[in-house]
Design a protein around this motif. Structure first.
Motif, PDB file in Angstrom:
ATOM      1  N   VAL A   1       0.856  -1.197   0.000  1.00 43.58           N
ATOM      2  CA  VAL A   1       0.000   0.000   0.000  1.00 43.58           C
ATOM      3  C   VAL A   1       0.890   1.244   0.000  1.00 43.58           C
ATOM      4  O   VAL A   1       0.619   2.215  -0.727  1.00 43.58           O
ATOM      5  N   GLY A   2       1.972   1.217   0.770  1.00 38.31           N
ATOM      6  CA  GLY A   2       2.935   2.327   0.753  1.00 38.31           C
ATOM      7  C   GLY A   2       3.551   2.511  -0.618  1.00 38.31           C
ATOM      8  O   GLY A   2       3.763   3.644  -1.067  1.00 38.31           O
ATOM      9  N   CYS A   3       3.831   1.391  -1.309  1.00 36.01           N
ATOM     10  CA  CYS A   3       4.379   1.483  -2.673  1.00 36.01           C
ATOM     11  C   CYS A   3       3.367   2.123  -3.621  1.00 36.01           C
ATOM     12  O   CYS A   3       3.748   2.906  -4.497  1.00 36.01           O
ATOM     13  N   TRP A   4       2.073   1.782  -3.455  1.00 35.07           N
ATOM     14  CA  TRP A   4       1.047   2.403  -4.290  1.00 35.07           C
ATOM     15  C   TRP A   4       1.036   3.919  -4.102  1.00 35.07           C
ATOM     16  O   TRP A   4       0.976   4.669  -5.070  1.00 35.07           O
ATOM     17  N   PHE A   5       1.066   4.356  -2.855  1.00 31.33           N
ATOM     18  CA  PHE A   5       1.089   5.801  -2.595  1.00 31.33           C
ATOM     19  C   PHE A   5       2.355   6.437  -3.164  1.00 31.33           C
ATOM     20  O   PHE A   5       2.305   7.534  -3.725  1.00 31.33           O
ATOM     21  N   THR A   6       3.475   5.757  -3.041  1.00 30.92           N
ATOM     22  CA  THR A   6       4.732   6.284  -3.591  1.00 30.92           C
ATOM     23  C   THR A   6       4.632   6.437  -5.098  1.00 30.92           C
ATOM     24  O   THR A   6       5.038   7.472  -5.655  1.00 30.92           O
ATOM     25  N   LEU A   7       4.107   5.428  -5.787  1.00 32.46           N
ATOM     26  CA  LEU A   7       3.944   5.518  -7.241  1.00 32.46           C
ATOM     27  C   LEU A   7       3.010   6.665  -7.619  1.00 32.46           C
ATOM     28  O   LEU A   7       3.251   7.387  -8.588  1.00 32.46           O
ATOM     29  N   TYR A   8       1.943   6.836  -6.850  1.00 32.62           N
ATOM     30  CA  TYR A   8       1.002   7.918  -7.131  1.00 32.62           C
ATOM     31  C   TYR A   8       1.680   9.278  -6.990  1.00 32.62           C
ATOM     32  O   TYR A   8       1.556  10.140  -7.866  1.00 32.62           O
ATOM     33  N   PHE A   9       2.419   9.468  -5.899  1.00 35.08           N
ATOM     34  CA  PHE A   9       3.055  10.768  -5.691  1.00 35.08           C
ATOM     35  C   PHE A   9       4.202  11.007  -6.662  1.00 35.08           C
ATOM     36  O   PHE A   9       4.458  12.154  -7.046  1.00 35.08           O
ATOM     37  N   LEU A  10       4.883   9.953  -7.098  1.00 38.41           N
ATOM     38  CA  LEU A  10       5.893  10.114  -8.149  1.00 38.41           C
ATOM     39  C   LEU A  10       5.242  10.569  -9.454  1.00 38.41           C
ATOM     40  O   LEU A  10       5.777  11.440 -10.156  1.00 38.41           O
ATOM     41  N   ALA A  11       4.093   9.983  -9.772  1.00 37.05           N
ATOM     42  CA  ALA A  11       3.381  10.380 -10.988  1.00 37.05           C
ATOM     43  C   ALA A  11       2.909  11.828 -10.888  1.00 37.05           C
ATOM     44  O   ALA A  11       2.990  12.587 -11.859  1.00 37.05           O
ATOM     45  N   ARG A  12       2.413  12.223  -9.717  1.00 36.22           N
ATOM     46  CA  ARG A  12       1.993  13.621  -9.520  1.00 36.22           C
ATOM     47  C   ARG A  12       3.177  14.577  -9.667  1.00 36.22           C
ATOM     48  O   ARG A  12       3.052  15.650 -10.257  1.00 36.22           O
ATOM     49  N   ARG A  13       4.324  14.190  -9.115  1.00 33.73           N
ATOM     50  CA  ARG A  13       5.509  15.050  -9.212  1.00 33.73           C
ATOM     51  C   ARG A  13       5.960  15.180 -10.668  1.00 33.73           C
ATOM     52  O   ARG A  13       6.285  16.272 -11.134  1.00 33.73           O
ATOM     53  N   ASN A  14       5.958  14.060 -11.397  1.00 33.86           N
ATOM     54  CA  ASN A  14       6.339  14.119 -12.804  1.00 33.86           C
ATOM     55  C   ASN A  14       5.380  14.996 -13.596  1.00 33.86           C
ATOM     56  O   ASN A  14       5.797  15.743 -14.478  1.00 33.86           O
ATOM     57  N   ARG A  15       4.076  14.910 -13.281  1.00 37.86           N
ATOM     58  CA  ARG A  15       3.116  15.749 -13.984  1.00 37.86           C
ATOM     59  C   ARG A  15       3.350  17.217 -13.674  1.00 37.86           C
ATOM     60  O   ARG A  15       3.303  18.059 -14.556  1.00 37.86           O
ATOM     61  N   SER A  16       3.631  17.539 -12.413  1.00 37.42           N
ATOM     62  CA  SER A  16       3.857  18.945 -12.070  1.00 37.42           C
ATOM     63  C   SER A  16       5.127  19.474 -12.725  1.00 37.42           C
ATOM     64  O   SER A  16       5.197  20.645 -13.093  1.00 37.42           O
ATOM     65  N   ARG A  17       6.125  18.618 -12.889  1.00 45.65           N
ATOM     66  CA  ARG A  17       7.345  19.049 -13.581  1.00 45.65           C
ATOM     67  C   ARG A  17       7.095  19.255 -15.074  1.00 45.65           C
ATOM     68  O   ARG A  17       7.818  20.016 -15.725  1.00 45.65           O
ATOM     69  N   GLY A  18       6.083  18.594 -15.625  1.00 45.33           N
ATOM     70  CA  GLY A  18       5.781  18.722 -17.041  1.00 45.33           C
ATOM     71  C   GLY A  18       4.779  19.814 -17.374  1.00 45.33           C
ATOM     72  O   GLY A  18       4.449  20.003 -18.541  1.00 45.33           O
ATOM     73  N   ILE A  19       4.300  20.558 -16.372  1.00 43.15           N
ATOM     74  CA  ILE A  19       3.283  21.585 -16.618  1.00 43.15           C
ATOM     75  C   ILE A  19       3.760  22.666 -17.600  1.00 43.15           C
ATOM     76  O   ILE A  19       2.994  23.049 -18.495  1.00 43.15           O
ATOM     77  N   PRO A  20       4.998  23.162 -17.506  1.00 42.83           N
ATOM     78  CA  PRO A  20       5.408  24.149 -18.522  1.00 42.83           C
ATOM     79  C   PRO A  20       5.344  23.603 -19.947  1.00 42.83           C
ATOM     80  O   PRO A  20       4.930  24.313 -20.873  1.00 42.83           O
ATOM     81  N   GLN A  21       5.701  22.347 -20.125  1.00 41.92           N
ATOM     82  CA  GLN A  21       5.616  21.755 -21.458  1.00 41.92           C
ATOM     83  C   GLN A  21       4.159  21.496 -21.863  1.00 41.92           C
ATOM     84  O   GLN A  21       3.837  21.566 -23.042  1.00 41.92           O
TER      85      GLN A  21
END
Length: 164
Positions: A131-151
């Motif tokens: 379950v912790g891994c699921w949350f980690t994957l989710y927050f990694l995906a959110r971080r990657n999306r926020s880094r891609g917002i300018p693009q």
């Protein structure tokens, strides 16, 4: 559109334009050469894919898929979907399936040990770890999306050049 305030990982939107499907396709063909090193434009039938060019692409770079459909009143409906790089998306989905599989397997083992009145604390702790891994994957995906917002905003500007 404000993607940083959205909860979903893949952002969808709907627009209408007064241009016809043929005009939009022609505009895409004209823009391909003009934006070639910075952006890639691919078309197939009523689908358009916009992506960041190889020189500016990062692992978190988004793609934009547009589906254009003619409307009865002469306008064109545009359904858009921002998504991550397909390779990155596939990797994340693969990791999710592995985590889910481990969770289910250890859930079954824990249930078997519980019915046999054996110690199942290790199995439950592995399930909690998954379950912790699921949350980690989710927050990694959110971080990657926020880094891609300018693009994402650059792709949206390119889309506006095509549609309007």
């Amino acid at each position: 559109m404000e993607p940083e305030k959205e909860l979903r990982l893949r952002l969808r939107f709907y627009k209408t334009t007064s241009k016809s499907v043929e005009e939009i396709k022609a505009r895409c063909e004209n823009l391909k050469a003009e934006v070639a090193p910075d952006f890639n434009i691919k078309t197939l039938d009523n689908h358009i894919w916009l992506s960041i060019g190889a020189l500016k692409r990062e692992k978190y770079s988004p793609n934009l898929h547009l589906e254009i459909e003619p409307m009865e009143d002469g306008n064109t409906a545009v359904n858009g979907l921002f998504g991550p790089d397909p390779v990155l998306w596939t990797m994340f989905m693969f990791l999710h399936f592995i985590v889910a599989g481990i969770f289910i397997i250890f859930g079954l083992i824990a249930y078997s040990k519980w019915t046999l009145h054996q110690n199942f604390a290790l199995d439950i702790s592995i399930m909690v770890l998954m379950v912790g891994c699921w949350f980690t994957l989710y927050f990694l995906a959110r971080r990657n999306r926020s880094r891609g917002i300018p693009q994402m905003q650059e792709l949206e500007e390119l889309m506006d050049r095509i549609l309007y």
